[in-house]
Enzyme design. Sequence first.
Site, PDB file in Angstrom:
ATOM      1  N   SER A  16       0.839  -1.194   0.000  1.00  0.00           N
ATOM      2  CA  SER A  16       0.000   0.000   0.000  1.00  0.00           C
ATOM      3  C   SER A  16       0.882   1.255   0.000  1.00  0.00           C
ATOM      4  O   SER A  16       1.711   1.419  -0.888  1.00  0.00           O
ATOM      5  CB  SER A  16      -0.966  -0.046   1.186  1.00  0.00           C
ATOM      6  OG  SER A  16      -1.952   0.935   1.078  1.00  0.00           O
ATOM      7  N   ASP A  24      -8.846  -4.421  -6.019  1.00  0.00           N
ATOM      8  CA  ASP A  24      -8.333  -3.645  -4.884  1.00  0.00           C
ATOM      9  C   ASP A  24      -9.119  -2.341  -4.754  1.00  0.00           C
ATOM     10  O   ASP A  24      -9.136  -1.532  -5.671  1.00  0.00           O
ATOM     11  CB  ASP A  24      -6.847  -3.347  -5.093  1.00  0.00           C
ATOM     12  CG  ASP A  24      -6.165  -2.822  -3.845  1.00  0.00           C
ATOM     13  OD1 ASP A  24      -6.796  -2.049  -3.089  1.00  0.00           O
ATOM     14  OD2 ASP A  24      -4.998  -3.180  -3.624  1.00  0.00           O
ATOM     15  N   HIS A  45      -7.285  -5.675  -0.725  1.00  0.00           N
ATOM     16  CA  HIS A  45      -6.168  -4.733  -0.758  1.00  0.00           C
ATOM     17  C   HIS A  45      -4.873  -5.483  -0.469  1.00  0.00           C
ATOM     18  O   HIS A  45      -4.630  -5.922   0.653  1.00  0.00           O
ATOM     19  CB  HIS A  45      -6.407  -3.647   0.277  1.00  0.00           C
ATOM     20  CG  HIS A  45      -5.387  -2.567   0.260  1.00  0.00           C
ATOM     21  ND1 HIS A  45      -4.862  -2.047  -0.897  1.00  0.00           N
ATOM     22  CD2 HIS A  45      -4.787  -1.884   1.280  1.00  0.00           C
ATOM     23  CE1 HIS A  45      -3.997  -1.097  -0.601  1.00  0.00           C
ATOM     24  NE2 HIS A  45      -3.922  -0.983   0.705  1.00  0.00           N
TER      25      HIS A  45
END
Length: 519
Positions: free
Chosen positions: A223, A460, A488
Amino acid sequence: MRRFAVMAALVPLMATTVATTVATSPATPTGHELTWKRCPAPTPGQGKGGRPDPLPDGTAWECATLQVPLDHARPGGPRLPLALVRAKARPVAGERRLGSLVFNFGGPGESGVATLPPVARDDYLKLHRRYDLVSFDPRGVGRSDGVRCLDGRAFDAWRDLDGTPDGPAEERALTGGFRAFTAACARHARAVLPYVGTENAARDLDLLRQALGEERLNYFGISYGTKLGGVYAHLFPRRVGRMVLDGAVDPTENAEQVALHQAKGFQRALGNFLRDCAGRRDCPVPGGRAARQKDGEQDNRRGGRRLARLLTRLDSRPLPTADGRPLTQTQALYGIAAALYSREFWPYLRLALHSAVADGKGDLLLYFSDALHGRGDGGRYTNLQSANAAVNCADSSDRYTTAHVRTRLPRFRTASPVFGELLAWSLLQCTDWPVTGAAAATDVRAPGAPPVLVVGTTGDPATPYEGAATMAERLGVGVELVHRGEGHGAYGSGSTCVDDTVNRFLLDGTVPANRTTCA
């Protein structure tokens, strides 16, 4: 961008039901000595729980502190403590240790010291055989001089503001809430706010590399951690070892573009959930046939309408919860968004929606929202939200006005009828921030670096998979791995193909063909 905060907080539920100058750095340590000791329990700012349990092979976790310059332009000036955690490698017969593998779990604001020990037991045991598993609290996070803004009661009140204001009075309340949050951050953390941006964190990474005695940085970023890894590769391309960027952000986007594409990503993920839900007997928002929207994404219109009616009712009639805090429309939106971070959460999202629709109870959706915001037992918060704002506002020069948001609302509503307005109004987070942001976009060009593996997941919600292709292209050395799935982040999400491809890259140096696709 907070998959691991959400996952860590929801374990009980699941159990019961930037810069442009390229820099170089020495290949050997420069006097940064680390003293490793038994790890303490997490602080409230890091999370909850006790001392980390040993890994299944008996390896104990060790913790240390690395002193780094508060301002890297003044290396002889004030220092900042960087909290570290490590589990040393346990090679089996015939294998050799490959060095240290440093993790960043995103946010920004995620405590690596609190996150790595529990997730390593499930996701990183193969890597642990040959790597020391290492993580850290980035500057401004957890034990690393964590930014603190509001206390628990004030944070609860801030979250109770309507994040999708319907008129001037609610707009004034929301903008006043953002100003109060900013003022509290400035009051409690003014000394560190100018120095918590990603470039400084990347320079910390290189000091960590040296302190670990590594010639090159082996790195696993997830991320926001992909942005940190990209900036490191730009600043220190010849110090990059084996680098994986999973759930990659788009480094070319400004804050508004990020929010707009997140709106599309969460709407797409919600459509995927509704379509799956429609075929299940326990679906609380059932629908008929799946219909194709104008943007080409699949959605279940009937189920979507039932969900919209629930959210509309919550705007004026919040649902009760056992602890006395109401489930507002805004909290429900955050709760639904949190549950879309992993397909593993979908059964619990069905349960939460059933509880709200059929029983008129908001406890489970509020529980998801609390997880996303880092609220723990007794109303205590980690510093996730405070650090998230501090890092994002230090990185971005974008400062939006209420008038600007109003003009953008139609675009955001089109991108996501459910989440669009909430994400549009979130652009006000940095409006009155006391620190001038670094830039609108991030430079990750890394000529001279070895191949970097960039992973994107088609479903995602938080970092839409289109960003992975852009990250790979902008690096100039990126190799994209496409995961056709939900949630995610791809590694450890249930795809053997993804896990094996990443493991071969990290353990053997095997670089897959660009745009290799895994289910």
